[in-house]
Write a protein that holds these residues in place. Structure first.
Motif, short mmCIF file in Angstrom:
data_model
loop_
_atom_site.label_atom_id
_atom_site.label_comp_id
_atom_site.label_asym_id
_atom_site.label_seq_id
_atom_site.Cartn_x
_atom_site.Cartn_y
_atom_site.Cartn_z
N TRP A 12 41.08 15.74 -29.05
CA TRP A 12 41.69 16.28 -27.47
C TRP A 12 41.06 17.70 -27.60
O TRP A 12 41.41 18.21 -28.18
CB TRP A 12 43.05 16.15 -27.34
N GLN A 16 39.78 18.48 -21.69
CA GLN A 16 40.46 17.29 -21.39
C GLN A 16 42.01 17.44 -21.31
O GLN A 16 42.49 16.86 -20.15
CB GLN A 16 40.26 16.32 -22.72
N SER A 19 42.26 19.51 -17.73
CA SER A 19 41.91 18.74 -16.67
C SER A 19 42.89 18.43 -15.53
O SER A 19 43.70 17.58 -16.02
CB SER A 19 40.69 17.59 -16.93
N TRP A 21 42.52 15.90 -13.36
CA TRP A 21 42.06 14.65 -13.07
C TRP A 21 41.71 13.76 -14.29
O TRP A 21 40.93 14.32 -15.21
CB TRP A 21 41.38 14.38 -11.95
N ALA A 22 42.08 12.55 -14.26
CA ALA A 22 41.50 11.69 -15.48
C ALA A 22 41.05 10.14 -14.85
O ALA A 22 42.08 9.76 -14.07
CB ALA A 22 42.46 11.49 -16.69
N THR A 23 39.97 9.76 -15.01
CA THR A 23 39.46 8.56 -14.36
C THR A 23 39.20 7.49 -15.44
O THR A 23 38.63 7.80 -16.52
CB THR A 23 38.23 8.68 -13.54
N PHE A 24 39.67 6.17 -14.99
CA PHE A 24 39.32 5.07 -15.95
C PHE A 24 38.99 3.89 -15.03
O PHE A 24 39.18 3.87 -14.09
CB PHE A 24 40.87 4.90 -16.62
N ARG A 32 42.53 6.58 -10.77
CA ARG A 32 42.05 8.23 -10.95
C ARG A 32 43.52 8.65 -10.96
O ARG A 32 44.46 8.64 -9.97
CB ARG A 32 41.32 8.55 -9.78
N GLN A 35 46.75 14.96 -13.45
CA GLN A 35 47.51 15.35 -14.62
C GLN A 35 47.82 16.81 -14.48
O GLN A 35 47.25 17.68 -13.79
CB GLN A 35 46.43 15.49 -15.89
N VAL A 45 49.44 14.08 -19.32
CA VAL A 45 48.17 13.86 -19.60
C VAL A 45 48.09 12.58 -20.16
O VAL A 45 49.00 12.01 -20.67
CB VAL A 45 47.56 14.97 -20.59
N ASP A 48 45.12 8.79 -25.97
CA ASP A 48 44.35 7.66 -26.48
C ASP A 48 45.03 6.16 -26.73
O ASP A 48 44.67 5.29 -26.29
CB ASP A 48 43.59 7.96 -27.67
N THR A 76 51.77 9.90 -17.18
CA THR A 76 51.17 9.81 -15.93
C THR A 76 51.09 8.43 -15.25
O THR A 76 50.48 8.31 -14.02
CB THR A 76 49.66 10.05 -16.33
#
Length: 233
Positions: A12, A16, A19, A21-24, A32, A35, A45, A48, A76
């Motif tokens: 990490w 990261q 940020s 935003w985190a997108t998957f 989306r 965070q 956040v 993993d 999240t």
């Protein structure tokens, strides 16, 4: 429960973590997530362990339809969102789609995390599935009267094992939510000796086995059930 910072695990970066935003991509959808590390710390956040457990549920093709599912320490909301999407079920009655066989998902965390969690859940679920996912406050060992004993088929937790002072309350919560049929899936990175201590405590009360290991992210998934039951999902 994940509302206080702790030592950061491998991989990490500051970028990261901070940020917004985190997108998957899971269940044929782009997810989306907002965070907010500065305000909520590790609760805000995506870690993993959540990503690995989402991938495990999807890759294994586990049938979540018509299951009652609860996530602990949702942060999240990635895992709860993916489970709701994967648990989408339809059958045709008079040529109309009906969602009665979809998974029923309860997504929980402490009060301070709920606003962000609710926002992410609402933003990433299609309107027809939003009623199937409920965001609810749960502080381990304290809010158990708000949850029917043994009411869940599946209990999920991603990276919720790291504060030793919460271990007893977490185990109390698992025991309250479990019936003889319930399956628990815990996804975690083993960072410290105290993490192994929790696994020993868990094995004193449940039958525990490791069902998956992601070597690229150093994340383990453990399955637990009452007694010696070995039921599949």
């Amino acid at each position: 429960m994940a509302l206080v910072p702790y030592e950061e695990g491998g991989g990490w970066t500051a970028r990261q973590l901070h940020s917004p935003w985190a997108t998957f991509h899971f269940a044929s959808r782009t997810i989306r997530l907002q965070q907010d590390w500065r305000r909520l710390g590790v609760a805000a956040v995506v870690w993993d362990a959540a990503v690995v457990l989402c991938a495990y549920l999807e890759m294994e093709g586990i049938d979540l339809r018509d299951r009652s599912v609860i996530e602990l320490g949702a942060g999240t909301g990635l895992l709860g969102i993916v489970v709701t999407l994967l648990g989408k079920g339809f059958f045709v009655v008079s040529f109309k789609a009906n969602q009665n066989c979809s998974a029923r998902v309860t997504i929980t965390d402490r009060a301070a995390a709920l606003e962000l969690l609710e926002s992410n859940v609402q933003a990433n679920l299609p309107p027809e599935l939003r009623p199937r996912a409920v965001v609810k406050e749960l502080t381990w060992g304290k809010d158990l009267d708000n949850f029917s004993p043994g009411a869940f088929d599946l209990i999920l937790g991603a990276d919720i094992v790291y504060l030793e002072e919460t271990f007893a309350e977490l185990l109390q919560t698992l025991e309250h939510l479990c019936s003889e049929r319930t399956v628990i899936l815990l996804s975690c990175r083993i960072r410290y000796e105290r993490d192994l201590k929790f696994l020993r405590m868990l094995r004193e009360r449940f039958s525990v086995s490791e069902v998956h290991y992601d070597s690229s992210k150093d994340v383990h998934i453990y399955k637990a059930q009452r007694g010696s039951r070995k039921d599949d999902l």
